[in-house]
Design a protein around this motif. Structure first.
Motif, short mmCIF file in Angstrom:
data_model
loop_
_atom_site.label_atom_id
_atom_site.label_comp_id
_atom_site.label_asym_id
_atom_site.label_seq_id
_atom_site.Cartn_x
_atom_site.Cartn_y
_atom_site.Cartn_z
N ALA A 191 3.39 -0.07 -3.87
CA ALA A 191 3.79 -1.44 -3.51
C ALA A 191 2.54 -2.29 -3.30
O ALA A 191 1.62 -1.88 -2.58
N VAL A 192 2.50 -3.46 -3.92
CA VAL A 192 1.36 -4.37 -3.78
C VAL A 192 1.72 -5.54 -2.87
O VAL A 192 1.03 -5.82 -1.91
N ARG A 193 2.83 -6.25 -3.21
CA ARG A 193 3.24 -7.41 -2.41
C ARG A 193 4.70 -7.72 -2.68
O ARG A 193 5.22 -7.43 -3.74
N ARG A 194 5.33 -8.35 -1.69
CA ARG A 194 6.70 -8.82 -1.88
C ARG A 194 6.67 -9.96 -2.87
O ARG A 194 5.75 -10.78 -2.87
N GLU A 195 7.67 -10.00 -3.73
CA GLU A 195 7.72 -11.03 -4.76
C GLU A 195 9.18 -11.44 -4.94
O GLU A 195 9.95 -10.72 -5.57
N ALA A 227 12.87 -11.48 -4.40
CA ALA A 227 13.79 -10.51 -3.82
C ALA A 227 13.32 -9.07 -4.02
O ALA A 227 14.00 -8.14 -3.58
N GLY A 228 12.18 -8.87 -4.67
CA GLY A 228 11.69 -7.52 -4.94
C GLY A 228 10.25 -7.33 -4.55
O GLY A 228 9.72 -8.04 -3.70
N TRP A 229 9.61 -6.37 -5.19
CA TRP A 229 8.21 -6.05 -4.93
C TRP A 229 7.44 -6.00 -6.23
O TRP A 229 7.95 -5.52 -7.24
N HIS A 230 6.18 -6.45 -6.18
CA HIS A 230 5.24 -6.24 -7.28
C HIS A 230 4.67 -4.85 -7.02
O HIS A 230 4.07 -4.59 -5.97
N VAL A 231 4.88 -3.93 -7.96
CA VAL A 231 4.42 -2.55 -7.83
C VAL A 231 3.58 -2.17 -9.04
O VAL A 231 3.81 -2.69 -10.14
N VAL A 232 2.62 -1.28 -8.83
CA VAL A 232 1.77 -0.82 -9.93
C VAL A 232 1.54 0.68 -9.80
O VAL A 232 1.66 1.25 -8.73
N GLY A 233 1.19 1.30 -10.92
CA GLY A 233 0.79 2.70 -10.91
C GLY A 233 -0.68 2.80 -10.54
O GLY A 233 -1.47 1.90 -10.85
N ASP A 234 -1.08 3.88 -9.90
CA ASP A 234 -2.49 4.08 -9.57
C ASP A 234 -3.32 4.26 -10.82
O ASP A 234 -4.51 3.96 -10.84
N ASN A 235 -2.72 4.77 -11.89
CA ASN A 235 -3.39 4.96 -13.17
C ASN A 235 -3.07 3.74 -14.04
O ASN A 235 -2.08 3.73 -14.77
N ALA A 236 -3.90 2.73 -13.97
CA ALA A 236 -3.63 1.45 -14.65
C ALA A 236 -3.47 1.61 -16.16
O ALA A 236 -2.76 0.83 -16.79
N PHE A 237 -4.12 2.61 -16.75
CA PHE A 237 -4.05 2.78 -18.20
C PHE A 237 -2.85 3.62 -18.64
O PHE A 237 -2.56 3.70 -19.82
N GLY A 238 -2.14 4.22 -17.70
CA GLY A 238 -1.02 5.07 -18.06
C GLY A 238 0.25 4.69 -17.32
O GLY A 238 1.08 5.55 -17.05
N SER A 239 0.41 3.41 -16.97
CA SER A 239 1.55 2.99 -16.17
C SER A 239 2.25 1.78 -16.75
O SER A 239 1.60 0.79 -17.13
N THR A 240 3.56 1.84 -16.83
CA THR A 240 4.38 0.67 -17.09
C THR A 240 4.93 0.26 -15.74
O THR A 240 5.57 1.06 -15.06
N ASP A 241 4.64 -0.97 -15.32
CA ASP A 241 4.98 -1.38 -13.97
C ASP A 241 5.29 -2.87 -13.91
O ASP A 241 5.65 -3.46 -14.93
N GLY A 251 0.79 -1.22 0.00
CA GLY A 251 0.00 0.00 0.00
C GLY A 251 0.82 1.27 0.00
O GLY A 251 0.31 2.34 -0.32
N ASP A 252 2.10 1.18 0.35
CA ASP A 252 2.96 2.36 0.35
C ASP A 252 3.25 2.82 -1.07
O ASP A 252 3.34 2.02 -2.00
N VAL A 253 3.45 4.12 -1.24
CA VAL A 253 3.97 4.66 -2.49
C VAL A 253 5.48 4.63 -2.35
O VAL A 253 6.03 5.08 -1.33
N VAL A 254 6.16 4.04 -3.34
CA VAL A 254 7.59 3.77 -3.21
C VAL A 254 8.37 4.24 -4.44
O VAL A 254 7.81 4.39 -5.53
N LEU A 255 9.66 4.46 -4.24
CA LEU A 255 10.60 4.75 -5.32
C LEU A 255 11.27 3.43 -5.67
O LEU A 255 11.79 2.75 -4.78
N VAL A 256 11.24 3.06 -6.96
CA VAL A 256 11.75 1.75 -7.37
C VAL A 256 12.69 1.84 -8.56
O VAL A 256 12.72 2.84 -9.27
#
Length: 104
Positions: free
Chosen positions: A59-63, A65-79, A40-45
């Motif tokens: 940040a969505v979940r640990r995956e 050695a890293g994290w699965h992260v997404v943009g809040d704007n699903a249509f305008g994010s490469t993640d 749930g945190d907003v992170v620098l990756v």
């Protein structure tokens, strides 16, 4: 020690629309580089496949050695949906400009 983790706090300029509505292009945020990320945190990756690029994502979940992260704007994010897990470099704590506020 890299230049990014030398300091506890870093200012970062947000570029692009991937975090709209939480953050917008041109916002300036403060990142805690030694903070532990939580879902749930907003992170620098950074992604292994794009080592020169820093991104601000949620940040969505640990995956592995890293994290699965997404943009809040699903249509305008490469993640992580395209690039896989990311290395979290810090947690965004505050937006400094244009409207200062705590980021959650």
């Amino acid at each position: 020690m890299s230049g990014l983790d030398r300091w506890r706090w870093r200012r970062v300029l947000v570029r692009g629309a991937s975090m709209v509505p939480a953050l917008r292009d041109g916002d300036v945020v403060v990142v805690r580089t030694r903070a532990t990320a939580r879902a749930g945190d907003v992170v620098l990756v950074r992604w292994a496949s794009r080592p020169a690029q820093l991104s601000v994502k949620r940040a969505v979940r640990r995956e592995g050695a890293g994290w699965h992260v997404v943009g809040d704007n699903a249509f305008g994010s490469t993640d992580s949906r395209e690039l896989g897990p990311a290395a979290v470099l810090g947690v965004v704590a505050w937006r400094l400009w244009p409207k200062p506020r705590r980021i959650r």
